[in-house]
Design a protein around this motif. Structure first.
Motif, PDB file in Angstrom:
ATOM      1  N   THR A   1       1.228  -1.243  -0.057  1.00  7.56           N
ATOM      2  CA  THR A   1      -0.003  -0.187   0.220  1.00  7.56           C
ATOM      3  C   THR A   1       0.959   1.456  -0.290  1.00  7.56           C
ATOM      4  N   PRO A   2       0.023   2.398  -0.030  1.00  7.41           N
ATOM      5  CA  PRO A   2       0.826   3.786  -1.128  1.00  7.41           C
ATOM      6  C   PRO A   2       1.406   4.022   0.884  1.00  7.41           C
ATOM      7  N   ALA A   3       0.462   3.412   2.354  1.00  8.08           N
ATOM      8  CA  ALA A   3       1.009   4.101   3.241  1.00  8.08           C
ATOM      9  C   ALA A   3       2.211   3.135   3.773  1.00  8.08           C
ATOM     10  N   MET A   4       2.490   1.798   3.717  1.00 10.02           N
ATOM     11  CA  MET A   4       3.667   1.187   3.564  1.00 10.02           C
ATOM     12  C   MET A   4       5.055   2.046   2.240  1.00 10.02           C
ATOM     13  N   THR A   5       4.634   2.518   1.695  1.00  8.85           N
ATOM     14  CA  THR A   5       6.050   2.710   1.139  1.00  8.85           C
ATOM     15  C   THR A   5       6.410   4.291   2.265  1.00  8.85           C
ATOM     16  N   GLU A   6       5.559   5.196   1.889  1.00  7.86           N
ATOM     17  CA  GLU A   6       5.677   6.095   3.135  1.00  7.86           C
ATOM     18  C   GLU A   6       5.978   6.184   4.601  1.00  7.86           C
ATOM     19  N   HIS A   7       5.643   4.894   4.774  1.00  6.60           N
ATOM     20  CA  HIS A   7       6.063   4.343   5.843  1.00  6.60           C
ATOM     21  C   HIS A   7       7.622   4.449   5.882  1.00  6.60           C
ATOM     22  N   ALA A   8       8.307   2.867   4.802  1.00  4.48           N
ATOM     23  CA  ALA A   8       9.922   2.721   4.803  1.00  4.48           C
ATOM     24  C   ALA A   8      10.658   4.066   3.990  1.00  4.48           C
ATOM     25  N   LEU A   9      10.035   4.494   3.610  1.00  7.82           N
ATOM     26  CA  LEU A   9      10.665   6.286   3.342  1.00  7.82           C
ATOM     27  C   LEU A   9      11.175   7.170   4.220  1.00  7.82           C
ATOM     28  N   ALA A  10       9.951   7.303   5.704  1.00  9.35           N
ATOM     29  CA  ALA A  10      10.272   7.548   6.387  1.00  9.35           C
ATOM     30  C   ALA A  10      11.752   7.240   7.656  1.00  9.35           C
ATOM     31  N   GLY A  11      11.645   5.613   7.525  1.00  9.09           N
ATOM     32  CA  GLY A  11      12.216   5.342   8.079  1.00  9.09           C
ATOM     33  C   GLY A  11      13.720   5.188   7.436  1.00  9.09           C
ATOM     34  N   HIS A  12      13.755   5.088   6.033  1.00 11.60           N
ATOM     35  CA  HIS A  12      15.231   5.527   5.325  1.00 11.60           C
ATOM     36  C   HIS A  12      15.590   6.356   5.079  1.00 11.60           C
ATOM     37  N   LEU A  13      14.668   7.556   5.337  1.00  8.27           N
ATOM     38  CA  LEU A  13      15.267   9.093   5.142  1.00  8.27           C
ATOM     39  C   LEU A  13      16.157   9.144   6.930  1.00  8.27           C
TER      40      LEU A  13
END
Length: 487
Positions: A387-399
């Motif tokens: 889901t898009p929410a999973m992508t946003e979560h992964a992006l926040a963690g990697h940033l």
């Protein structure tokens, strides 16, 4: 009356499709090249965004000699068509104890941190020994295996004396040449691209390290898309048009043979020969009528393991990069590197990125840089479960993890490609980055020839080798099969 000549349909305008179409057109065959996306190049192309140039898949060229050979077969001068720039600082690995390993040619490889001089000597000695022992295997693969259609008898005839070595485990091979755990971790990090822990990879995957030692890594001076752009120019010069935005919905079959293709808009193109360079999995599950799928293809689609999924995180902005290295890894010991391939609930402890603008400054505006990361995806059975929410979560963690290592950065633009993007926009089956997983037994590849008359397969699903050249040779070999059996 003689039947009118029908075009050969090539599905997919990536490396394999462009190569197959050009090889056929050189013989005078009429070719229709159909691409579901809006641009050519597939996973070997670039996208411009807000003044930055990002990769759509492939990030560098390994084994340029093999790529040069593929261009020769297509009657193209690779060195003039796609001039390369060597990556002077290809690989840098950071470990938790502060050790930094700079990996390149043996004479320039070095270690920083505890016992730097001793470890540098151990690393250089291990690389020289590995290169000496594996050089015959490397050149046998390049000269006698990879340029030819996959064949178990040919492989056995050429490599029988090396099979015990190639079939061993990657982690055990690394430990044999590099007794120091820090050096093992650095060498094993070469294999991160596979998405698989070293304990689960065959030693044959160390060919990637041999490619670095023997030929180095490179970037085309105009970016990765220069490779497919060159093939496209050659096709245009022969009058072959690529029809972008033409998604094939179905391959028509009549009396056990290909009879045409149906496009998404309903258009039907009659054909007796089709080369499908999309994933063989997709051909089985979506493009062929279920009753027409040969049993051998069904077995392969059921048994062949898909490669890993990931999220590409591409950043353009101002970064204070601590080195000029192209690939930078922060990794644990070799035994724990499988953890890097599992999605985390928050900020990942370890991180890997590439910075192509350190090699080609033109990929970013003056004073700016491009950084590309791959965040692991795990815990889903199908790409559509992401889901898009999973992508946003992964992006926040990697940033957050990136900021911990690069405290000062200012992001101008960010681009993410997640499993759904890869599946529905880049047309990679189930969002799997390599189709068939690297290191898979060759008996589980989709063969170029199928039991369905007139249907041939190409792409990384039939030849999941190391990078760009293998994809090109896949298309060349499928075209050669078609010509040999042409009706």
């Amino acid at each position: 009356m003689p039947q009118p000549a029908l075009p050969v349909i090539v599905i997919g305008a990536g490396l394999s499709g462009l190569s197959a179409a050009l090889a056929l057109a050189r013989t005078g065959r009429d070719v229709e090249l159909l691409e579901a996306g809006n641009t050519i190049g597939g996973c070997c192309s670039n996208t411009q965004m807000d003044g930055y140039t990002f990769n759509n898949g492939a990030v560098y060229v390994a084994v340029p000699s093999l790529l040069r050979r593929a261009f020769d077969q297509l009657e193209l001068d690779f060195d003039s068509e796609v001039p390369l720039l060597p990556i002077e600082h290809p690989h840098e690995t950071h470990l938790d104890d502060g050790t930094v390993v700079h990996l390149s040619a043996p004479d320039s490889t070095r270690v920083e941190g505890p016992q730097a001089s001793l470890r540098t000597k151990l690393l250089r000695d291990g690389l020289r020994d590995l290169q000496r022992d594996w050089q015959p295997i490397y050149h046998r693969l390049l000269d006698e295996i990879l340029p030819f259609e996959p064949s178990l008898p040919r492989t056995l005839a050429q490599l029988w004396r090396y099979l015990p070595t190639l079939a061993g485990r990657a982690d055990r091979l690394i430990a044999r040449y590099f007794p120091d755990p820090a050096l093992q971790a650095a060498v094993a990090s070469i294999l991160l691209y596979t998405g698989t822990a070293p304990q689960r990879l065959s030693a044959s995957q160390l060919i990637g390290l041999l490619a670095l030692l023997e030929e180095g890594f490179h970037l085309p001076r105009k970016g990765m898309g220069a490779i497919t752009a060159s093939l496209h120019r050659a096709l245009q010069s022969l009058g072959v048009r690529v029809r972008c935005g033409c998604k094939v919905e179905r391959i028509d079959v009549a009396h056990g043979a290909v009879s045409g293709v149906i496009l998404a808009g309903g258009e039907r193109i009659a054909a007796r020969e089709v080369i499908a360079t999309c994933a063989g999995f997709s051909v089985v599950e979506h493009l062929l009528p279920p009753a027409a799928v040969p049993r051998a293809m069904q077995r392969t689609a059921r048994k062949a393991p898909l490669s890993h999924r990931a999220i590409a995180i591409q950043l353009g902005g101002q970064f204070e990069l601590p080195s000029k290295s192209f690939i930078v890894n922060h990794v644990p010991d070799m035994a724990e590197q499988g953890e890097i391939h599992r999605a985390t609930s928050g900020e990942p402890r370890w991180l890997s990125w590439t910075s192509p603008s350190e090699v080609l400054s033109g990929l970013a505006p003056a004073g700016k840089a491009v950084i590309e990361l791959y965040a692991p995806v795990s815990g889903i059975a199908h790409a559509d479960e992401w889901t898009p929410a999973m992508t946003e979560h992964a992006l926040a963690g990697h940033l957050a993890a990136l900021q911990r290592r690069l405290p000062k950065f200012q992001i101008d633009t960010a681009r993410t490609l997640d499993p759904q993007t890869f599946a529905h926009q880049r047309h990679l089956h189930e969002g799997a980055l390599y189709g068939v997983a690297p290191g898979t037994n060759p008996n589980l590849y989709f063969p170029h020839r199928t039991a369905l008359q007139g249907l041939y397969l190409a792409g990384q699903t039939t030849f999941p080798g190391f990078g760009v050249p293998s994809a090109m040779f896949s298309g060349l070999q499928a075209a050669a099969c078609l010509l040999a059996e042409g009706r």
